[in-house]
Write an enzyme that holds these catalytic residues in place. Structure first.
Site, mmCIF file in Angstrom:
data_model
loop_
_atom_site.group_PDB
_atom_site.id
_atom_site.type_symbol
_atom_site.label_atom_id
_atom_site.label_comp_id
_atom_site.label_asym_id
_atom_site.label_seq_id
_atom_site.Cartn_x
_atom_site.Cartn_y
_atom_site.Cartn_z
ATOM 1 N N LYS A 194 -14.337 7.618 10.539
ATOM 2 C CA LYS A 194 -15.596 7.727 11.295
ATOM 3 C C LYS A 194 -16.000 6.342 11.789
ATOM 4 O O LYS A 194 -16.310 6.145 12.958
ATOM 5 C CB LYS A 194 -16.685 8.266 10.378
ATOM 6 C CG LYS A 194 -18.107 8.103 10.897
ATOM 7 C CD LYS A 194 -19.162 8.723 10.018
ATOM 8 C CE LYS A 194 -19.736 7.816 8.993
ATOM 9 N NZ LYS A 194 -20.715 6.842 9.490
ATOM 10 N N ASN A 195 -15.965 5.358 10.894
ATOM 11 C CA ASN A 195 -16.501 4.027 11.225
ATOM 12 C C ASN A 195 -15.543 3.181 12.037
ATOM 13 O O ASN A 195 -15.868 2.051 12.399
ATOM 14 C CB ASN A 195 -16.927 3.301 9.949
ATOM 15 C CG ASN A 195 -18.126 3.993 9.319
ATOM 16 O OD1 ASN A 195 -18.746 4.866 9.938
ATOM 17 N ND2 ASN A 195 -18.441 3.647 8.087
ATOM 18 N N CYS A 233 -28.821 7.138 8.861
ATOM 19 C CA CYS A 233 -29.135 7.297 7.431
ATOM 20 C C CYS A 233 -30.330 6.423 7.047
ATOM 21 O O CYS A 233 -30.471 5.317 7.498
ATOM 22 C CB CYS A 233 -27.938 6.853 6.590
ATOM 23 S SG CYS A 233 -26.683 8.127 6.468
ATOM 24 N N ARG A 252 -32.576 -0.955 9.347
ATOM 25 C CA ARG A 252 -31.269 -1.190 9.965
ATOM 26 C C ARG A 252 -31.483 -2.142 11.154
ATOM 27 O O ARG A 252 -31.424 -1.759 12.303
ATOM 28 C CB ARG A 252 -30.640 0.124 10.433
ATOM 29 C CG ARG A 252 -30.441 1.162 9.349
ATOM 30 C CD ARG A 252 -29.497 0.733 8.251
ATOM 31 N NE ARG A 252 -28.096 0.715 8.641
ATOM 32 C CZ ARG A 252 -27.299 1.780 8.551
ATOM 33 N NH1 ARG A 252 -27.796 2.932 8.202
ATOM 34 N NH2 ARG A 252 -26.038 1.698 8.902
ATOM 35 N N ASP A 263 -20.301 2.103 0.685
ATOM 36 C CA ASP A 263 -20.231 3.541 0.994
ATOM 37 C C ASP A 263 -19.593 4.347 -0.127
ATOM 38 O O ASP A 263 -19.713 5.572 -0.157
ATOM 39 C CB ASP A 263 -19.443 3.774 2.295
ATOM 40 C CG ASP A 263 -20.217 3.292 3.492
ATOM 41 O OD1 ASP A 263 -19.610 3.112 4.552
ATOM 42 O OD2 ASP A 263 -21.431 3.060 3.365
ATOM 43 N N ARG A 294 -21.864 14.768 8.799
ATOM 44 C CA ARG A 294 -21.792 13.558 9.646
ATOM 45 C C ARG A 294 -20.571 12.724 9.271
ATOM 46 O O ARG A 294 -20.013 12.019 10.077
ATOM 47 C CB ARG A 294 -23.055 12.697 9.467
ATOM 48 C CG ARG A 294 -24.276 13.232 10.171
ATOM 49 C CD ARG A 294 -25.406 12.231 10.155
ATOM 50 N NE ARG A 294 -24.946 10.917 10.617
ATOM 51 C CZ ARG A 294 -25.614 9.785 10.400
ATOM 52 N NH1 ARG A 294 -26.744 9.817 9.716
ATOM 53 N NH2 ARG A 294 -25.153 8.628 10.839
HETATM 54 C C1 EPZ Z 1 -21.577 -0.211 8.841
HETATM 55 O O1 EPZ Z 1 -22.988 -0.185 9.002
HETATM 56 C C2 EPZ Z 1 -21.166 1.198 8.478
HETATM 57 N N1 EPZ Z 1 -21.516 2.103 9.558
HETATM 58 C C3 EPZ Z 1 -21.862 1.628 7.181
HETATM 59 O O2 EPZ Z 1 -21.393 2.942 6.846
HETATM 60 C C4 EPZ Z 1 -21.457 0.657 6.080
HETATM 61 O O3 EPZ Z 1 -22.135 0.996 4.890
HETATM 62 C C5 EPZ Z 1 -21.829 -0.778 6.508
HETATM 63 O O4 EPZ Z 1 -21.196 -1.088 7.771
HETATM 64 C C6 EPZ Z 1 -21.389 -1.818 5.499
HETATM 65 O O5 EPZ Z 1 -19.997 -1.737 5.331
HETATM 66 C C7 EPZ Z 1 -20.685 2.190 10.616
HETATM 67 O O6 EPZ Z 1 -19.678 1.497 10.709
HETATM 68 C C8 EPZ Z 1 -21.052 3.185 11.677
HETATM 69 P P1 EPZ Z 1 -23.900 -4.068 8.583
HETATM 70 P P2 EPZ Z 1 -23.745 -1.445 9.713
HETATM 71 O O7 EPZ Z 1 -24.261 -4.503 9.967
HETATM 72 O O8 EPZ Z 1 -22.889 -1.956 10.829
HETATM 73 C C9 EPZ Z 1 -28.052 -6.180 7.637
HETATM 74 C C10 EPZ Z 1 -21.588 5.249 6.384
HETATM 75 O O9 EPZ Z 1 -22.083 5.916 5.473
HETATM 76 N N2 EPZ Z 1 -28.115 -6.502 9.075
HETATM 77 O O10 EPZ Z 1 -22.670 -4.637 7.944
HETATM 78 O O11 EPZ Z 1 -25.126 -1.046 10.022
HETATM 79 C C11 EPZ Z 1 -28.149 -4.684 7.353
HETATM 80 O O12 EPZ Z 1 -29.490 -4.266 7.290
HETATM 81 C C12 EPZ Z 1 -22.329 4.031 6.912
HETATM 82 O O13 EPZ Z 1 -20.477 5.486 6.936
HETATM 83 C C13 EPZ Z 1 -29.117 -7.370 9.516
HETATM 84 O O14 EPZ Z 1 -29.940 -7.848 8.732
HETATM 85 O O15 EPZ Z 1 -23.765 -2.482 8.517
HETATM 86 C C14 EPZ Z 1 -27.460 -4.567 6.017
HETATM 87 O O16 EPZ Z 1 -28.347 -4.908 4.984
HETATM 88 C C15 EPZ Z 1 -23.609 3.766 6.155
HETATM 89 N N3 EPZ Z 1 -29.185 -7.673 10.835
HETATM 90 C C16 EPZ Z 1 -26.358 -5.620 6.086
HETATM 91 O O17 EPZ Z 1 -26.748 -6.532 7.118
HETATM 92 C C17 EPZ Z 1 -28.282 -7.175 11.747
HETATM 93 O O18 EPZ Z 1 -28.387 -7.515 12.947
HETATM 94 C C18 EPZ Z 1 -25.002 -5.064 6.442
HETATM 95 O O19 EPZ Z 1 -25.161 -4.313 7.629
HETATM 96 C C19 EPZ Z 1 -27.277 -6.298 11.281
HETATM 97 C C20 EPZ Z 1 -27.206 -5.985 9.946
#
Ligand code: EPZ
Length: 425
Positions: free
Chosen positions: A23-24, A118, A123, A306, A398
């Site tokens: 998915k990701n 989610c 986010r 995850d 999802r």
């Molecule tokens: C991706 O989310 C995945 N989603 C998530 O999977 C996964 O848990 C996550 O990466 C971590 O591996 C998809 O790929 C579609 P991040 P993402 O940007 O990109 C903070 C699932 O269940 N952050 O690495 O949103 C953020 O709030 C989903 O498949 C900022 O502060 O994750 C978080 O605390 C859930 N500012 C941390 O960084 C930003 O601009 C990591 O977020 C971006 C992120």
């Protein structure tokens, strides 16, 4: 209400399962089709609702999408009708924001609502926005939308203050058509990032350092079409491996490499579960006792956030007290209350859960609050005594395609009770 899954627990999960495309990985690849001046084709695209949301977003902007719901997808983004993503779909999925980088880089403009998805806590997309600004874009946030414009992005050096999968994806995609070289530092190194980079390279992008935390992208004038097969979904694979463990079963997950799940496999083995690499896949034999663990989630190659809720379901039946520290998402603990309804004994203090092992679960009605909490509830239901009804299956759908058929093929007693979503009063 929406559909419900009804599980009668106690059956061993046994047999062979072909893991889906990730998915990701497929969601950013679909978004990246906007960058190409030719059509692109993808294989192993899973038939999940997040893919259907991304199809809607792209189609509403004028992308021609042909998906056979069996894995093959054709995307033609040569003639967009608008560079404004449809809010009604964007707010349903965090990955929707992946279209911003391609829109900005290929068309010099993009309007995308702040994403939803989610409820894992805030986010934010501040690091995405800062990267676009560093490359010369004018970006404003107004009315819940992010509006960005720039005739042509300019390559530069960007250091991410924290590791972000989303910000790494968007910045890499944006940099492929920027003028000059972009250096991205402190990048996420998830296999899905590597898959996106290799997809972009297959379209003619120039990217060095793939798989490392520093990416060098030399902008090109255009990207051509490609045919590409999505990598396996390591999170789905891990969830099914846990199904074998929690039911003391014997399950073989085909087409998954241990490199994608090294840390998770190490923890599974420490928990007393047998994990064997064989015939291009991973085999899990579940055993009791389940040894307690002390896990801290971290960006790849650390323990994946995850798989935190699904692993917690196993540890809730552990022979002792386990500790789970969540470092990525504040709202990751939505599963605790629901697992508690099945008999789990979990105490959360700030970002740390103490999981006190219990003898067994007893089936009960529960609600899936997000995708991976839904995965945890599925696992607990498979091991519970009696019947577990899981509501909120739309979250599970999802992230896990055709979940009940596939679990049934492995011996689970699980049925889907279809029920239309009743609008709230
Ligand atoms: C991706 O989310 C995945 N989603 C998530 O999977 C996964 O848990 C996550 O990466 C971590 O591996 C998809 O790929 C579609 P991040 P993402 O940007 O990109 C903070 C699932 O269940 N952050 O690495 O949103 C953020 O709030 C989903 O498949 C900022 O502060 O994750 C978080 O605390 C859930 N500012 C941390 O960084 C930003 O601009 C990591 O977020 C971006 C992120």
């Amino acid at each position: 209400m929406g559909d419900r899954l009804v599980i009668k627990g106690g059956n061993r999960i046994e047999g062979k399962l072909e893991v889906s495309g990730a998915k990701n990985a497929c969601l950013p690849l679909m978004a990246a089709s906007i960058l190409s001046q030719d059509p692109v084709e993808l294989d192993r695209v899973p038939d999940i609702s997040d893919v259907r949301i991304m199809i809607k977003i792209l189609e509403e902007m004028g992308v021609i999408v042909d998906y056979d719901h069996k894995g093959h997808m054709y995307l033609d983004a040569r003639n967009l009708s608008t560079t404004r993503a449809p809010e009604e779909y964007v707010v349903r999925m965090n990955a929707s924001f992946d279209v911003m980088g391609p829109l900005l880089s290929r068309h010099g403009h993009g309007e995308v609502s702040l994403p939803g998805g989610c409820k894992l806590g805030p986010r934010p997309v501040d690091m995405h926005i800062d990267a676009f600004k560093a490359m010369g874009a004018e970006v404003v946030k107004e009315g819940g939308f992010v509006k960005a414009k720039c005739p042509r992005l300019k390559g530069c050096r960007i250091l991410f203050p924290k590791v972000s999968v989303g910000a790494t994806k968007n910045s890499m995609m944006a940099a492929t058509l920027a003028e000059g070289v972009t250096t991205l530092e402190n990048c996420a190194r998830e296999p899905e990032i590597t898959d996106l980079a290799q997809f972009l390279v297959s379209m003619g992008a120039k990217i060095e350092g793939i798989g490392t935390q520093t990416l060098h992208i030399e902008g090109v004038s255009s990207l051509h079409g490609t045919k590409y097969s999505v990598i396996s979904d390591r999170i789905e694979a891990g969830t099914f491996m846990l199904a074998g463990a929690i039911t003391e079963g014997d399950v073989f997950i085909d087409n998954i490499s241990i490199e994608m799940l090294e840390n998770f496999v190490m923890e599974m083995r420490k928990a007393g579960q047998e994990v064997i690499e064989e015939n291009g896949g991973l085999r899990v034999k579940g055993h009791r006792p389940i040894n307690p663990l002390d896990i801290t989630t971290a960006p790849y190659p650390g323990f994946p956030t995850d798989l935190h809720p699904p692993m917690a379901a196993l540890l809730a039946l552990g022979n002792g007290t386990s500790i789970m520290n969540e470092t990525i998402f504040n709202g990751r603990y939505m599963y605790v209350m629901e697992l508690g309804r099945l008999g789990a004994d979990i105490l959360v203090n700030n970002q740390t859960a103490r999981i006190i092992g219990v003898k067994g679960f007893v089936g009960a009605p529960v609600d899936a609050p997000d995708i991976r909490a839904g995965g945890a509830l599925l696992l607990a239901g498979l091991a519970a005594e009696g019947e577990t009804t899981i509501r909120g299956v739309r979250y599970i759908d999802r992230g896990y395609q055709h979940i009940e058929e596939r679990l049934r093929s492995l011996g689970a007693d699980i049925v889907r009770v279809k029920e239309p979503l009743t609008p709230l009063p």
